[in-house]
Structures are given as C-alpha cells and as structure tokens.
Design an enzyme around this catalytic site. Sequence first.
Site, PDB file in Angstrom:
ATOM      1  N   HIS A 858       0.810  -1.221   0.000  1.00  0.00           N
ATOM      2  CA  HIS A 858       0.000   0.000   0.000  1.00  0.00           C
ATOM      3  C   HIS A 858       0.839   1.264   0.000  1.00  0.00           C
ATOM      4  O   HIS A 858       0.299   2.369   0.079  1.00  0.00           O
ATOM      5  CB  HIS A 858      -0.928  -0.023   1.232  1.00  0.00           C
ATOM      6  N   LYS A 860       2.970   4.503  -1.185  1.00  0.00           N
ATOM      7  CA  LYS A 860       2.942   5.431  -2.313  1.00  0.00           C
ATOM      8  C   LYS A 860       4.240   6.242  -2.257  1.00  0.00           C
ATOM      9  O   LYS A 860       4.347   7.214  -1.508  1.00  0.00           O
ATOM     10  CB  LYS A 860       1.738   6.369  -2.265  1.00  0.00           C
ATOM     11  N   HIS A1254      -8.865  10.755   1.438  1.00  0.00           N
ATOM     12  CA  HIS A1254      -7.947   9.632   1.263  1.00  0.00           C
ATOM     13  C   HIS A1254      -6.625   9.865   1.983  1.00  0.00           C
ATOM     14  O   HIS A1254      -5.739   9.004   1.966  1.00  0.00           O
ATOM     15  CB  HIS A1254      -7.700   9.402  -0.232  1.00  0.00           C
ATOM     16  N   ASP A1261      -0.387  19.346  18.139  1.00  0.00           N
ATOM     17  CA  ASP A1261       0.131  20.542  18.808  1.00  0.00           C
ATOM     18  C   ASP A1261       0.839  21.512  17.862  1.00  0.00           C
ATOM     19  O   ASP A1261       1.651  22.328  18.302  1.00  0.00           O
ATOM     20  CB  ASP A1261       1.098  20.161  19.940  1.00  0.00           C
TER      21      ASP A1261
END
Length: 1807
Positions: A858, A860, A1254, A1261
């Site tokens: 997965h 990219k 997506h 903070d």
Amino acid sequence: MPGPDDDVREPTAAARTNNSGYGLRAAPSSITSGLDSVVSVNSYRSSELNAEEVNVDDQECADSDILESPNDGMTIMNDDDADLSEEEEEVMENSIDFSVNRATVTKAGVIPCCVFVGRVRWGTTDWEIYFGQKQLLRLHFNLHLYSLFNRHKLLRGVHLPCTIWREKRAEKRVMDVYVVQDYIRQLLKDRDLRNSEPLLSFLEVSPSRAMLRLGPSLKEGYVHMRINGPFQLPLYTCFNRTIEALYRHLYRAWMRIAFVSAIVGFIFPICLVIVTSLPTFFSPQKELVNSDSGTKEVSTKLNTAGVFLGLAVLGGILFFAVFVYKFFQHRLGVIRRWVVLKPSCFAAYRNRNDREPSEVFLFDKNFTARKGSYRQGVSWMPSGLVVGSKAGDIEIDTGHYYTRLTAFVALMGVCYGIMRLSNSIYDFEYLSLDKSMGVPITNASGYENWTESRDAEYCGYYFIVPKGTTVYVESKDDSAVISQLQMPSSNSMTANLGFFWQSDSMGYSLNVITNAVGAGTMVSVVKPIDAKNDRFFESGTNYSMPTVGNLTLEGVKTDIDVQSFSNVESFCAITVRIAPLTWRSYVYYILFLFAGGIIAPVVGFLANYFVTYLGIWHPHVRRDHWFRCVRRLQKLKRQETSTRFNSFAPQHISTIDDDESATITAKAKAAKLAIGNTPTSNINQVVDSVVKQEAETASRMGTGNLAPASSRVDSSTQSEDSFEAPKPPPSSVSWHVDAEDTYAAMYKAISNAKYEILIAGWWVCPDLFLLRPGRKLPPREADEDPDGQQVNKTMLRQVLMKKAEAGVKIYVLIYREVKLALTLNSAYTKRSLMVHPNIRVLRDPIFQIQSLGFWSHHEKIVCIDQSLAFVGGLDLCFGRYDHHGHPISDPSDDPVWTGKDYSNPIIKDFVRVNKPFEDLIDRASQPRMPWHDVHCSISGPPVQDVAYHLIQRWNFVCSKNDYQLRTGWCICFRSRRFKFLPKCLVPMDFNGWTLQYPSSDPEPMRDGSTRTTIPLVREDSLSMVEPFQVVQSVNPMYPCTATGPQWPPTSSLHPINPMRPPLTSASTTTGPLDDGEVLRAQRGESILQVFHPSANICNIQVCRSVSMWSAGVPTEASIQAAYMDVIANSKHFLYIENQFFVSGMDGNGIVRNRILQALVDRIERAVQRDEKFRVYVVMPLLPAFEGNIRSHELTNLHAVMHWQFATICRGRYSLFEALKGVTNHPENYVAFFGLRKYGIMPNGCAATEQIYIHSKLMIADDRCAILGSANINDRSMNGDRDSEIALVIEDMQYEDGVMNEKPYRRGVAASKLRLQLFREHLGLADDDLSVADPTSDHTWQAIKSTASSNTKIFEAVFDCAPSNRMRAFVNFQSIEVTQIFENQRMNVLKVPGRSHVWDAQNLKDGDYAPWTDVNGVPIAADRVDLRDFEVDNYRDKKKKLFSMDHDGWCYARNFSIFQEVRTMKTDYKKREKLQHLVADRLMAQVRRRRWVKKGLLPPRDPRESSFSLASDDEEHGRFYSLWRRLQQGDFSRSNSVSTPTNFSQLDTDGGISGSVSVGGTNHGRRLYNSNSMPSNASILGDNPTTRPPVLGDAPSYPNSPSVASFQHTPQSPAIATGARSVRSARTSSLLCTGAGVRTRGNTRSARGSFYGMFSVTGNRNLDTDDESSDAGSEYGGGHGIRASLKRWYSTMDVLDFGRRSKFNAEYFDTDEDHLHSDDPLLEDGRGSYHAATREGLLTEEAVEGSDDEDAECQIGHVQTAATVRKEDETRARAQLSEIRGHLVEFPLDFLVEEILKPSVLPADIHI
C-alpha cells in the site's frame, strides 16, 4: 569494465609510469613499527608527478559529480550508466598499475603464512588486494587453462618464478615481494593476459570500482555465497521459535550430510553396477562354432539389443544421478558470485563485468559478522564468514573449492572403506579339497597330451548353484579367475562378461554389488596350470556344504583369454569361499552405506578444519580480510543515532545555524579554538595560515607522493579516540495538498532526475496526466494549432519514457492485485511501462498464502535519485487528481478529467483500465467524486531511509523469484524460474566515503625516482591492524533549501580548494595512519544538488509496517508505535485526517491496533487534569466501495461502515462508550467531520457529492505530524498485513502563535499544513487567522457550528445520504425516487388479441417485482406518481445489445442478463453481440424499461430518440422501416400485442397500480411472488388528456454531453431552419430561471421530430407550432415521405460523416469567449451558471458522444451524490449560497438501528 562514457579518465603520461603517486603518506603506525619481527625490503617506484597535472585532475574530479547549474532538461549520465552492454571493453596497456605495498606475516594457523598487500591503480581509483603464495599458484594454473581453452595454446610468455613454486618459511617468503611484483607486471604487459578473466579477477578489477555514486568498493572477488532469508528455506516458519532457530541453524549442515549420504547410499552403488555392467552391454559376445574344417572356432558378434538396452540404462542412471545432484544443489543454495562489499550492502554479480547485481544483501543498523566455525553451525565452513541482519544471513565462503576437495577425498575414502569392509557381513564356508587324494597332471584324465608351452592354459571346475540359494564366491588365490558361464549348447561354454573378475583386481572388492549369483547359475573357478603343485580330481565329484547344499564339481579347461571353456574329465583343486546371501547381509550393507554417508561429510568437515588449522593452504587469508572490512563497517553503523518507535531507520537530528555561525563553528573546530572566546578574525587567520603552510609543504616536497585530487585521497585524519562525527545534514519537508500540487511537483522532480527514479504504489496508471489543461499545464507550444485542443505531453508513461531514453534507470514496484477482488490490471501497467530497457517493473506478490492473498502493498513512494522522495497517501492513478476547489463536474471544452479519470467509485468502480479514455459514468448527469489527499516531499538523510525501504522490497521480490536462491522442494531442473529475472538495486552512497591507503616513507634515488620501504608485519592478533579508518570532513556540505538558512555556508573554508575539508590541526598532516585502508567521508562531492522549494527544516523519522511476506523481515509495526507515542505526548490538540478509522481498546480481541486506546487514555488524562484537549477527526462520509447502502444484502460497504461505527460510537469498545465513564461531555473533546461539495452538472441539474478523504495524516500541537500511506486500521498498523510507510515529522523551526488563547511557539511546518487544511475545509481566505488557535472554545464551537449548518443545508436541499435522519433501511422510503424500472414477463400460452402476452402478472418466483430500482429492489406503489416520470427510450451502446422497441422496452432471456450487461464491460465484440442476438432477442422471456424523473434526463437531439430513422437497427433499411411503420400507423412494436403498460399501470391518481407495497421496509432484490399482485388494476380510459405525457414533453438539444455515441446524420431542412429559434428560446428560458435549471412546462421543440409530430398511438399531434407542423407534414403520408427523404439527403454535408477526434468526442464544445471556471455559479459572487448557456448545448451541429452508457447509480436513488428538481432549484439557490467551505458533520446515527456486519465475510479483511 567501464564504457567509453564512464567517468574513469585515462591517466596522463606521467601517471602511467608512476607507481608511487598515492598521495602524501604518513609514517607507519607505531603499532606496526614496534613489532620485533620487522624485515625491510626495497621496492622501486617511478618518477614524480607534476603539480599542475594534479590540479587539473582535481578540477576534473570536482566537476564530474557536482551539478553546479540546472541541466535544462538534459540528463547527466553517471559513470555506471553510460554503457549497458554486457561486453567488456579491452584493457589498454598501462591503464592498470600494480605494485606491492607491503608484506605481512600472519599466524592464523599453526604454520605462519606470508600475505602480500598489493596496490592496484585503475584510472582514478586505487585499492589494495591481499594474497598469498597459494593464490599465486592458483592464478598461474588458471592462466594456463585460459590460454589453453581460449587461445588454444600453452602459456609460454610468462613463467611463474621457481621461488614462488618452492615451499619456504613465511619470513623468507617476504623476500619474494619484488619477484611477485615483477611477475604481475609482466602479466599486465601481455595483451591477452591483461584482458583475461583470471588476472582481472585476481586484481579485483570490475565496473563496480567506477560506480562512484554507489560508494567505494571495500573488497571484491569471486566467492561462494548463500542467502538464508525468508522464502529461501522451505517451511521456514515453525510453531516454536526455538525449533525454528535450530532449524535455520542446522538446515544446510543436514542438507550437506543428506547429500553425501545420497551419494554414498545410492549413487555410489549404482556407479559400481554401471562399471561392472558396461562390458555386458557393449563388449562383443564370443561363441564357439563348428567351422567347415570340422574344428571349433571362436565367433565374435555384437549384441545390438544389449547395446541399446545399455544406453537406456546408462541414460536413466545418469539422469538419476544428475537429479540427485541438482536437487541437493538447490537445497543447499550455494551460488558462485562476484561479490562487492559496499558501505551499505553486499552486492553479488553473476559475472565480474556485470553492471547490475543479481543479489543484494543490505546492512541494517545492528547487523552482525562472525567467522565460520563449528559453533556457527549454518554451514560449518572454516574459510568463510556469516553476516546477519533482520532480513536473514549471508554466508561468504572464500575457500569453497578447498572444502570440496577435502569432501571429495573423504567421500572416496569412505567408499573404498565400505567396499573393503563389506566382506565382514558374510558367513563364508570354504570349498577346499584334500590335495593328498588328488593325482598329478600326468595322471589326470584329459590331460594326457598336455605339454608345457608359452601360452598359459587354465584348469578348474564349475558348479551349478542349488535352487533357493543366492551365493557370493571368492578365492584367496591371486591367480584364480571366477566367471559366470552360459549354459552349454554343446561340449563348450562361454563366459558371461558381466560376471568376470580376478581375485587380485578391483572386482574382488565389489563384493555383493557384482559377485552375487542366483540359483541355477553356472560358476566356474579356473587358474593357470601349475604342473608341479596342482592336484587333479575326477570330474563329477560331489562336495557338501551345510549352508549352501551339495555342489557337483565338473572339470573345465580354457585358454589364456578365459572366454571359451570346454569340458574335461578331471579338474584341478582350487580353494574358494562361498557365502549365502540372506536378508541379514543386505541389512548390514545398508547400514554400512548409511554410516558411510554420515562419516563422509563429517570427515570432510574435520579434514577441512584440520588443514586450515595447520595453514597448509590459505583460504583464511581472504576470509580474514573480508571479515575485518565487515567488522569496521559494523562499528561505523553502530556510531549512528539510535532509532525511535522500533523503526528500521535511524533517527536523524537536524541542526539549524545561520551562515555566519556555521562558518565560525567549522573554522574554530578546524583550528581547535574555543568558539565562545576566540574572535572570528583570529579563527580565519589560523585557518588561512594552516592552508598556506600545507600548500608550501606540498610544493617543497614535490608531487611525487601526491595522488591526483580526483582520487579523493586526503592526508587529514582523525584518530579513533578523538573522532567526532560531523553534524548531519538537515532534513526538510514540503507539503502538497491535493493531487494538483503533488503531481506538479512530481513532474518537475521526475523531469530533473539524473540517475534513477524509484516508484512504489498500490496502483500506478501509465495513462495518467500529471498536469491538466487550464490548471498547471504549460501554454501551447509554437507549433501547435491555436484553435485545436492542446496536446498534453505530461502522461506518466511519456514522461518516464523520455527519462529512460535519456539514460535514467526507472524502477516501478506495484501491487499485484487479486483479480477476483480488484480491477487494477497491474499487468497492463507492466506491459505499458516496460517499453525501454531502462524501465523495470515488478509486481508482487506472485503467490501469497496469508489470508488467501488479501493483503496488499500500500505504499505510495516516488524517489528521485535517492535524494528527493515523495511520500503520502496519493497514488499515481485515475480518480485522484483534484485541487482545492474540488469541482464535481467538468463542463469545459478542454477537459481536466479525461476518460476514466472522471470517476465516482460509489456509483461505478474502475473497470477496463486498459482503455483510459472510456467514460465510467455519465458526465452530464453523474457528478465525479472529489478527492482530497495530502502528500509531502522530503530531502536529506531520511530520503535514503525511504529508498532503503523500497530497495529492500525490490530486492526481496527479486530474491523470491531467483531460482538459484530458493531452496523449495519443487525446483530441480528449471534453470530459470522466470524468463526475465530483474536485477537488484544498490543504495547510493550519500556519505561520500572514499578510500585512503597508507604508504611508507619515500627515499629519493639517484635516478630521480623514489624508493619505498615495505615493512614486514607479523599479525599475531587480528585486532592490531584495522583495514581502514574513517576521516570525515568537519562541515558536511549539503544543498540549500528554498527557505531557512543556507547550507553549506556561503563563505568557503578553504580559499585554495573550496571542496577540500578543513584540517583538524597542523599536526594531523604528518600524523600516523593505521596499516590498511582509510575510509574517508567527503559529503560535499557526493551529495546531489537537490532543488526542494517551499521546504522547512525539521526532524524526520521514517516508519513502516512490514513483515516476512511483504519485505522478508520480522514484523515491524513502527507506524502504530509512532501514532501511539505522538498521541500520548500531545498536549493541546490532535487533528486526524484518515480514510478509515478502525481501532480497538484493551479487551477487544478482534481489532488489534491500540490507537483508540491511546486516544482514550489521553482524553482521560486531560479530563483528570482539567485541560482543554481537542481531537478533530475528518474522514469520508461513506467508504469508496461500490454498493447499495439501502439494500439488505450486506456488502463490503456495509462491513467497513460497521467497523468504523463500532470504533466511534457503537458497542462497548467504542470511543464514545469509553468516554462515558470519563466525562459527561465527550463532545467537548472529540468531534468527527466529513467533506461535501455541490455544483451544477452540464445537464443543468444541481448536484452534490462527498469529498472523499484519502489522506493519512495526524497533526499534534502544531509541532509534529505523521503522514504516510497507513490508514487507521489493522491492515495498515499491525505490520503483518499490508505494507506501509509513514513519516514522523517534528518541527525544528518555530514561530509565534496562539494556543488555548495563550502565546505559543508553534512549529512552522506543522502549523503551515494545519492552517492550509482548515482554510480549505472552512472556505477561508489564505491569510485568515481565525483558526490559528485550534484549542480555544471559540474556534472549536465555530468549526462545529459551520459543519452543522452546512449539513442541514445539504440535507434540506438534496436529501442525500448518509444522514443522521436515516437510522434504518425503512427511512429510505421517504427519499424521493428519481428512476424506476418496470419489469414484465411473456406468457407464451396466451394468444395475442385475447389477453396480454406481456404482463407483470406473468412474473414468477425469483423474478424482479413489477417496479424496482436499478438493482432489483422493489419499490412501493404509494411512493411513485408515474405522471412525474417519463420513459427513457434512448438507445445507448448497452441497450443496443437487447431487442429494444420504441417504447423503451429491452428484451432478454432473464432478469440476470440486465444486471450482467449493466455492471460488465461495454466494448462488446461481434461474437458477443451475436450471442446476445441469438440468446436474448430470439428467445426473449422478460423485458424491462426505465422511467426517469422528468427533468433529469439530459437533452438529446430528436435524431437520437428511438423514433429516429437512424435508430431502427432491427430493420434492414431506413426507408422501408419508416414506410412499414407509417402504413401500420403505429410506432411501437409492442402495441400490436399489448396495451402500453405506462397507461395500464396507472390508477386514477397517477400512481402505480399493481405494484407491491413493502409494508414500511424495503428488501434488497426481493423475490417477487405473483400471488401477491393485485388482480385488478385501475386503468384509465383512452382519454388522452388523462394520460401522463410520456414522450414529447422534453425539448431536444443536439450537443448534450451525456448523449451516447452516434454518428453525424444529415440534417433535414426543418431542423436547419429552426435552429436559431431554438437557441433564442432556450437562452431566454435559462436566463429567467432563478436556479439555473431549464424551464420545461409545455414548451415544444422547434425542431422537426417525432416528439412533436405524433402521439403515442401514432396519431398526429395537433399541439405543435408552425415549423413543427410543416416539418411533420412532409412525413404525413406515403407520397410525402419519399420527397422529404430525397430533399433531406440532397442537403446533407458529406463532411458530417467524418468522425471527430477521441478527445473531442467525449466532450461538448464551448463558446470561445467563455471563461473557464471551476465551480458553477451557485456559489457566492457568481451569476447564473454558465453550463446552460454554452454553445455546446445550443449549437445545431451534432457531435459524437461517448461510447459508454449513461451510468446508473449502483445504490439507486439514495447516494452520496444527489440532484435537485427544477422546481426546487430556485429555493435551493438561496440555501446553497449560505454554505461555507466543505465541512459537514459525520453522521454517527446513520443506520444505527441496523446490523451492518456481513456474516459471510471474514472480519480481518475489512479492519
């Protein structure tokens, strides 16, 4: 060897003859010179170098690797990328220089050995090699073989000196250094030998030496190696870790034992059988025959059958032997490779001259190194070493041939021992006759005429083995011959050559394998006649043996050939031993073989250890050098910063100094001055004086000892104790929100790539455009047509192809999908991209067992030159491109979203991605789903960590595919498991490591040359001599960023040589160096110049989720650890954007990640401390899965919704349930939001769609951010499922801000991203600071109020889903129905005219209900008023597959055909169309048609309606079709057999009669029961005024963008004349409509069409205008139609038949003066929307539409996308203008009363 374009320069003339120009060397180390056994010898070196030439070379080197200016689109080739040919270029004379640098005596064994340290110089690179006498002998032997086989002659030119051949003591061997040096130089002078493989391998010359960007080669050479990684051992996972460790530890040792045992137990006996059986098959057979003279003669003939049988048996045995060898060869996994030790890895090449490695073993931070020993246990190799990491082990065996030699000797010894010991398994009985009872030969019958002659004659006897007995016969008489005889045909017999041996031959030892004979066999025992000592007995004597039986001894005699035997009346006494063979004998023999199989490898191991221990040969010499180099690298790795979150990547701390302070600090350290107490001027003076003194020293000493500067050798050193690592270069990050900015940055980075591009993605579309027209696409080029469509040259495949042609290597690693679940078509991606040798594509996994292959890769990642990386959640694929405006339509004439890029996954998921320009959905009526994503680009050291992860995955895939590394049990004879095996990747060297070697003090000679003393060093301890040291520059030089301080400082530290690092002190120039190489870091010359705009300096930690199946490493879940750590340490707020939100708490055994638990703990701590702590969660309103959310048939869509709601608010392990025990007001701490957008579609309807989120982002903070590819679910966080990567980014630059209404120092990078996202979601200006304080009550309430207000407006205007009002499926009934489908079945038993053939009452069980939605879900009768609907009778491409009449009915065999055609492809072939024709048209049983809400159908040209002449596909000709219909007076095929259902199904109120009421709830795909249908239907009469207007109410517009494909048809005069009035009428209609939607009413079309000419019954419609009447009169009868058609064709324009371009065909034209805009005019500050007034909607010219069908929503009329009726748009305009931004509330109560979890799908797939 390097190619012609490589960066390996030929040395100058002076350098060619120089052997001493290796740089300014320091004196020998005190450790070395202090040894007692130092013997000095002299080595002569050549003359000096010119200082000017050194400076020239220095400048050339500096210019070779540093890019000073942009390359203007051109690619600078690296030295290892110039020539990709496999042929090695010729080595020219004097291009390789060799000398012996020193000699070393090492005592690694009992016998000391002498090690020569040679210096090799090749071009601008030099290195040292270690060798001994045995290596020189082997070199000479290999050179002889090379000359013999390659040159076909003996090696005569160069002879190995005798002093090297002789064995001598090591201390005396050192005197041979000159002889060795001269011998190697003589070899280099010979052209053939200089280019020979043995010599180049000995000198370690290879192309990898010139690959500067990969770092220096610390050691090279041919070795045997094994890689013990995952998938390299069969069944590598065991149930117990201890068992698994033991299995890995002993696997190859047991395989070696099994291999040798197989040889001893199987191959050895078979080989013996072959040896003894070959004579039987291939030797000629001899027989005694009667000659014509009456005497006996020997006849010889060849047994043809035996020869063929022998060949067959021999072939089978050889096949079996090769099978066993290959089987265990693959089990052992030993391969011979040219291995190169780089600072980051072991790179293994199949051949020395290869440029790309076949295997790569990467070093991690904690890799280990140990020598091979019996304790090591992996291979038990005494001449090797083992390097281990988390990914496995690599074994380097430098003495594999010696191991094979000892193993072979041990094997032969064991085999011979088995043969000799096999006699002990028999119980022998002696056949011995008492010679005292015999007679001498003179008295023996048959020997009366015997006389002694030269030819020996044999006497003896034969016996026949009794029945039921197998015996073994042998004799201790050395002269005795035992044979097996053939049955006699007469008085003579012939020996069987298969059983023929002498007692003193090897056959004597074959024993049971060859000499055992069975019952009925004739065995003869003969010996030469000894007339003096032999005693003869009468033939036929019986001899009784207890274990064998009675033997009858018959006398025979033969000649010297021992071939033909003849009977004789007496025989001589010969003593033999006979033993019967029983099962006990065979068991003992098998035990001998088994014991020998174990003893042989053990003896081989022990012999190898013993010989190595003695030091008889010297494989340990090479092993020790390899080991010391690896150990030194191991120390360097451990000096790096520790890791965080248990990540694989080290922690990188960025330091920020301004230009002046950085310069002062560096100079102060160089001069060893206190920074705080020393003025800047004093520092500069000290440094300048040091530089001046160094220059004077160099000029005074000359350049004879200075190496060219291009070799990157510097004399500055630092000792190990005083070593201080320089400050690391800074890391920087730049944010990219949405794909427009991301793709633009990627396009620029890819265009500027110099060396390589690494891409890893879940989905990569080669047809993706990175830049879009009207956005960031550059203006038209000068040669382009200004009036035509602009050519977009930014397609991904084109961009990569351009860089590949320029020499950049491109590696693409994509996920190989499960075809049953996904339609990514990664095979198409691979085929499309792999069109150039420089583009390599890998798909993974090939086969995966874990969870049936449901896990994916997965990440990219786009990494440019391993110096700039893009990481985030954005794939390079369709549907992702978007910008901050997030438009839902694309009405421009030059589209931004072409083809499948215009998508809506909920309506229809991607299919047929290999046809990118096909539309998925109807652009005119269906909105696209906007896509929101966040990406980032980083530079600095973390980029190498990102590249390391990708390279490790790439190499892991290569290793899985490499047949030579796998030890699976099914691989034996396949030489290549994959036809095209990709090469592995090697990380670039960004530390600038270069090698530096010490030398001895030079002495000037009379001839002007120098003499160097070569010390002899005794190595009693390996730790005394290190192979190299590390000398790093004080100030690492790194490219500057666009913002922040410049790096490096602008002022140079050295005015003479800016690229040279500063000196630590003046004394270091002459300080001692340790013996060996010195590895020096010079960052300024090795790091690429990276252009990183809008970047902020920060700390970046790379994390990932990987495991054994995905990357070949133990499971790492550092991303989850980072999330939990950041959440726990957050102080004020958390902002989370994520595609999913599935997590668990302690006690939840299903969901394993504990991010939710960390969130609850942090909020609980805030409640206890009474702190303000806010959590913003932004996620998609619905998951982007195709499905029907209102159907009871639960799918993946419902499953993901179930787990998300279970995490947030439903169940005992949910967030809000846990917070109930902590606080009474959890809404003050956490809030969930979504994004939604509205706009105007090209068909004039207002629509809305969710903005799909997506991104995978968390900001804490305003100081820390986590961004990557990991979703918040178990798939991404657990590590053992999907592979992911993420970055933990911590600010190092701060600015003044506000937090909780108090001053606060916020991070520049994190706050910049958070403010950008807030402003985009809330619709604020770029300089708006109202959300600067995310923790304050004002901001918290304002954001929630905005989201609530937007949500109410969207629900009021569009009534869209999901919504909190939709708590159950029953609530969907209140939503307006926009399209319905009418279904009927044919009753073949009824006759037309008596009853309806087609009727809804004919529906059977299992059919659709009479009225359903598109998915077959029944629609209640009280929900539909048919008078508000109209029939969709337009024939698109899919409808053309059915038999469709002009009332909109589509015919098929059954209702499932409609679903299959609708959800499957549209590009049907002729064969498929013929299938539908035969099966559906000719055998139609059911029919269906679509009713659409009035005003929602896109306007179409009358010629496109079902009444058009061109649409009658069922007839052969237009004219005859129209004539037949006119004669019948009817335009509906169905009217001849039934009454139109659209009238008969209406009741008095316009509702549907006969439809089924669901009783308050809808059931998905409910099976319709005909018994439940009403028997009587309310039918309106034939009064046309009460009939709902089905046709003719809608005006037609020829250029509607939603029109499916049609060809240009000739225009009739009536159409041409009415064009202007149509445009005027439409324009006025649009301008007077407040909501921007066309007014329909009773306005008729001004064009001549069948809409305005005939009613449904075929009668003339009188309610038409004049032009319509005139046009229709031409078709009023049979005489008028022929003239009308004639005039029509006479006025047509032949050019209209031409098909327009593919791009123009998909979109409609616009006005030239029209200004493009992103959004329709319903937003603030805009007038009426522009889409309706486009010339494309009003022009008379017909255009070709898309070939795809008008997409039908998969979820029916309840969807995230919704439209507004024309009656409501005036009111909606005012409401929609009040929407601010895109933020809406997340519907936590959506379907709260339903169970959404599917029972049949496994839970872990969705979480």
